[in-house]
Design a protein around this motif. Sequence first.
Motif, PDB file in Angstrom:
ATOM      1  N   PRO A   4     -15.788   7.510 -33.902  1.00  0.00           N
ATOM      2  CA  PRO A   4     -15.938   8.964 -33.752  1.00  0.00           C
ATOM      3  C   PRO A   4     -16.857   9.570 -34.809  1.00  0.00           C
ATOM      4  N   SER A   5     -17.118   8.827 -35.874  1.00  0.00           N
ATOM      5  CA  SER A   5     -18.017   9.332 -36.927  1.00  0.00           C
ATOM      6  C   SER A   5     -19.453   8.863 -36.724  1.00  0.00           C
ATOM      7  N   ALA A   6     -19.741   8.212 -35.586  1.00  0.00           N
ATOM      8  CA  ALA A   6     -21.086   7.666 -35.348  1.00  0.00           C
ATOM      9  C   ALA A   6     -22.154   8.748 -35.418  1.00  0.00           C
ATOM     10  N   TYR A   7     -21.907   9.892 -34.784  1.00  0.00           N
ATOM     11  CA  TYR A   7     -22.911  10.964 -34.776  1.00  0.00           C
ATOM     12  C   TYR A   7     -23.146  11.496 -36.183  1.00  0.00           C
ATOM     13  N   ALA A   8     -22.073  11.880 -36.854  1.00  0.00           N
ATOM     14  CA  ALA A   8     -22.218  12.502 -38.182  1.00  0.00           C
ATOM     15  C   ALA A   8     -22.883  11.557 -39.171  1.00  0.00           C
ATOM     16  N   LYS A   9     -22.465  10.314 -39.183  1.00  0.00           N
ATOM     17  CA  LYS A   9     -23.011   9.379 -40.172  1.00  0.00           C
ATOM     18  C   LYS A   9     -24.449   8.987 -39.841  1.00  0.00           C
ATOM     19  N   THR A  10     -24.743   8.775 -38.565  1.00  0.00           N
ATOM     20  CA  THR A  10     -26.116   8.420 -38.201  1.00  0.00           C
ATOM     21  C   THR A  10     -27.079   9.554 -38.549  1.00  0.00           C
ATOM     22  N   MET A  11     -26.694  10.777 -38.235  1.00  0.00           N
ATOM     23  CA  MET A  11     -27.575  11.917 -38.533  1.00  0.00           C
ATOM     24  C   MET A  11     -27.716  12.110 -40.049  1.00  0.00           C
ATOM     25  N   LYS A  12     -26.639  11.851 -40.772  1.00  0.00           N
ATOM     26  CA  LYS A  12     -26.687  11.980 -42.238  1.00  0.00           C
ATOM     27  C   LYS A  12     -27.658  10.964 -42.836  1.00  0.00           C
ATOM     28  N   TYR A  13     -27.503   9.702 -42.444  1.00  0.00           N
ATOM     29  CA  TYR A  13     -28.286   8.662 -43.103  1.00  0.00           C
ATOM     30  C   TYR A  13     -29.723   8.584 -42.590  1.00  0.00           C
ATOM     31  N   THR A  14     -29.959   8.965 -41.338  1.00  0.00           N
ATOM     32  CA  THR A  14     -31.342   8.951 -40.843  1.00  0.00           C
ATOM     33  C   THR A  14     -32.144  10.147 -41.350  1.00  0.00           C
ATOM     34  N   ALA A  15     -31.485  11.162 -41.878  1.00  0.00           N
ATOM     35  CA  ALA A  15     -32.202  12.349 -42.378  1.00  0.00           C
ATOM     36  C   ALA A  15     -33.187  11.984 -43.479  1.00  0.00           C
ATOM     37  N   ARG A  16     -32.901  10.909 -44.212  1.00  0.00           N
ATOM     38  CA  ARG A  16     -33.779  10.480 -45.307  1.00  0.00           C
ATOM     39  C   ARG A  16     -35.046   9.791 -44.818  1.00  0.00           C
ATOM     40  N   ILE A  17     -35.031   9.359 -43.567  1.00  0.00           N
ATOM     41  CA  ILE A  17     -36.141   8.568 -43.031  1.00  0.00           C
ATOM     42  C   ILE A  17     -37.261   9.497 -42.571  1.00  0.00           C
ATOM     43  N   ALA A  18     -38.505   9.072 -42.761  1.00  0.00           N
ATOM     44  CA  ALA A  18     -39.667   9.908 -42.420  1.00  0.00           C
ATOM     45  C   ALA A  18     -39.702  10.212 -40.928  1.00  0.00           C
ATOM     46  N   ASP A  19     -40.168  11.419 -40.591  1.00  0.00           N
ATOM     47  CA  ASP A  19     -40.270  11.818 -39.190  1.00  0.00           C
ATOM     48  C   ASP A  19     -41.355  11.039 -38.444  1.00  0.00           C
ATOM     49  N   SER A  20     -42.182  10.312 -39.172  1.00  0.00           N
ATOM     50  CA  SER A  20     -43.203   9.476 -38.534  1.00  0.00           C
ATOM     51  C   SER A  20     -42.620   8.207 -37.935  1.00  0.00           C
ATOM     52  N   SER A  21     -41.328   7.991 -38.121  1.00  0.00           N
ATOM     53  CA  SER A  21     -40.667   6.786 -37.616  1.00  0.00           C
ATOM     54  C   SER A  21     -40.163   7.010 -36.190  1.00  0.00           C
ATOM     55  N   LEU A  22     -40.700   6.249 -35.247  1.00  0.00           N
ATOM     56  CA  LEU A  22     -40.194   6.304 -33.878  1.00  0.00           C
ATOM     57  C   LEU A  22     -38.793   5.704 -33.802  1.00  0.00           C
ATOM     58  N   LEU A  23     -38.499   4.764 -34.686  1.00  0.00           N
ATOM     59  CA  LEU A  23     -37.157   4.185 -34.718  1.00  0.00           C
ATOM     60  C   LEU A  23     -36.133   5.244 -35.102  1.00  0.00           C
ATOM     61  N   LYS A  24     -36.493   6.143 -36.015  1.00  0.00           N
ATOM     62  CA  LYS A  24     -35.601   7.245 -36.382  1.00  0.00           C
ATOM     63  C   LYS A  24     -35.323   8.121 -35.171  1.00  0.00           C
ATOM     64  N   ALA A  25     -36.377   8.479 -34.428  1.00  0.00           N
ATOM     65  CA  ALA A  25     -36.199   9.320 -33.244  1.00  0.00           C
ATOM     66  C   ALA A  25     -35.273   8.646 -32.233  1.00  0.00           C
ATOM     67  N   TYR A  26     -35.465   7.341 -32.047  1.00  0.00           N
ATOM     68  CA  TYR A  26     -34.606   6.589 -31.126  1.00  0.00           C
ATOM     69  C   TYR A  26     -33.151   6.617 -31.586  1.00  0.00           C
ATOM     70  N   LEU A  27     -32.909   6.291 -32.859  1.00  0.00           N
ATOM     71  CA  LEU A  27     -31.536   6.246 -33.367  1.00  0.00           C
ATOM     72  C   LEU A  27     -30.850   7.592 -33.213  1.00  0.00           C
ATOM     73  N   GLN A  28     -31.554   8.663 -33.593  1.00  0.00           N
ATOM     74  CA  GLN A  28     -30.951   9.986 -33.530  1.00  0.00           C
ATOM     75  C   GLN A  28     -30.691  10.409 -32.081  1.00  0.00           C
ATOM     76  N   ALA A  29     -31.689  10.211 -31.217  1.00  0.00           N
ATOM     77  CA  ALA A  29     -31.526  10.617 -29.820  1.00  0.00           C
ATOM     78  C   ALA A  29     -30.412   9.815 -29.151  1.00  0.00           C
ATOM     79  N   TYR A  30     -30.353   8.529 -29.461  1.00  0.00           N
ATOM     80  CA  TYR A  30     -29.342   7.663 -28.859  1.00  0.00           C
ATOM     81  C   TYR A  30     -27.937   8.112 -29.253  1.00  0.00           C
ATOM     82  N   VAL A  31     -27.736   8.343 -30.540  1.00  0.00           N
ATOM     83  CA  VAL A  31     -26.392   8.707 -30.991  1.00  0.00           C
ATOM     84  C   VAL A  31     -26.023  10.114 -30.520  1.00  0.00           C
ATOM     85  N   CYS A  32     -27.012  10.999 -30.402  1.00  0.00           N
ATOM     86  CA  CYS A  32     -26.736  12.345 -29.868  1.00  0.00           C
ATOM     87  C   CYS A  32     -26.328  12.259 -28.396  1.00  0.00           C
TER      88      CYS A  32
END
Length: 496
Positions: free
Chosen positions: A229-257
């Motif tokens: 149940p903490s997948a969304y909160a933790k993924t968004m928290k830890y991916t926030a540090r990653i550069a927006d130029s990362s397509l992997l970041k976009a995938y991880l965030q969109a997937y968990v959302c």
Amino acid sequence: MPKLSTFFSIFSFLFFSSFVASANFDFNANCLKAYQNIFELKLGTARQLIAAEKKIHPNNSIVPLLENYVDYFYLLTTESKSEFERLESNKDNRIDQISDDDKNSPYCLYAQAQINLQWALIRGRYGSYFTAAREINKANSLLQENTKKFPGFHLNGIGLGIINSVMGALPDGVLKSTLSTFGLKGNLQTGVNMLDKLAENLPKSAYKPFYEEAVFNYAYVLSDVARSPSAYAKTMKYTARIADSSLLKAYLQAYVCARNGHTDEAINILTDRPIGATYQAFPYLDYLMGIAKLNKLDYSAATYFERYLQTYKGVNYIKDANLHLGWISLLKGDASGFSALMAKTKTSGYTYHERDKQALNEANAPVPNTDLLKARLLFDGGYLTKALAILTDSKAEDFASTKDKTEYYYRLGRINDNLDNDDTALSNYQNAINTGKNLKYYYAAKAAVQMGKIYEKKKNLPKAKSSFNTAINMKGHEDENSIETEAKQGLRRIGG
């Protein structure tokens, strides 16, 4: 996020002052840059950097490790079985080069373990369970040995965290039984804790450049393995540090959302994701956009499913994409279009992935009731009050089949459960069990698991135990292995 270039000199000083490292395991600035590009899914750029490194330092055994990362992410994004078979032969050559190198480097065993684990994770997607099990066992042995030799080498925790999590959550089946022959066991919570510790602490350490890899694996474990149940909160928290130029970041965030009811956020992330020829083609993102759009009953989702089917050359989600296109036809009142797409769901694609297995089950099931289908989609999208409104004016007697009556109770239970209307949810779940316990559909067994979770939350452990056991004792229904595993995990949590 600070630019990676600012890390190079700091990293080199801190990291290599901590270990006696051979020049033949030289994770130098060029290699770090290639590694960073891999984790932004700029695989073409990474290949160029690796080729340059290979030319300058042909004996650098970090190169075969990086080459394997490229193959791994290429295969994850394409999911092409033919490409997997073409690239598979690279594995042994890379391990041979690495294993012949400096045994006093922490990278010697680590790199071999990573390559074994990456191929196992890919191989498992195609049902090659015995070879995957052997590779997981090998990776685990190498990482355990490396941890003893180099206890301060924190990167060992990435692979060990994955192995513990996956082993601790595997449903009964071929892979689990094969792994058990090697005596390999895992603990889900141990694995989650290891990855959480890495995600929290790597940015404060000399291992900062490896942060994205730890987060990528942690997000996967939270969402797909632990279903936390903490997948969304933790993924968004830890991916926030990653550069927006990362397509992997976009995938991880969109997937968990999309997986956790934050549909509008998923759509925005996918719309704003980085694009261009620099990035690896990733057709799955069109499929994901289709899922998100349909979960808010936006029928423009069809455009994304169709694009996915046109551009994708892999083996997964083909049946599921056709199923969703069929649902769109049904919801738009096109009965003949729905029938044609159900036929296509049955005949096209493969059943390696659980979603495709379920799609095939749904295509063979009776035509879904449109109100129940709308409520289901809206619930999956996180639109709980809209989903509830669809069913508010209905009652079980309005539905002709036992299947639809059971699903009606189950859907009401899930919606009220997520709205924290616990007593109403429990009543509906019990009705779903009473009505559908002898059916082949998953509703009754899943309702029992959800009841167990509510009682667990309320600290009513006897009733939680009873509900989880009810789920386990139901046999012969679809999704039996995963539901039984979820129930057994519940029993372990409450000491049952």
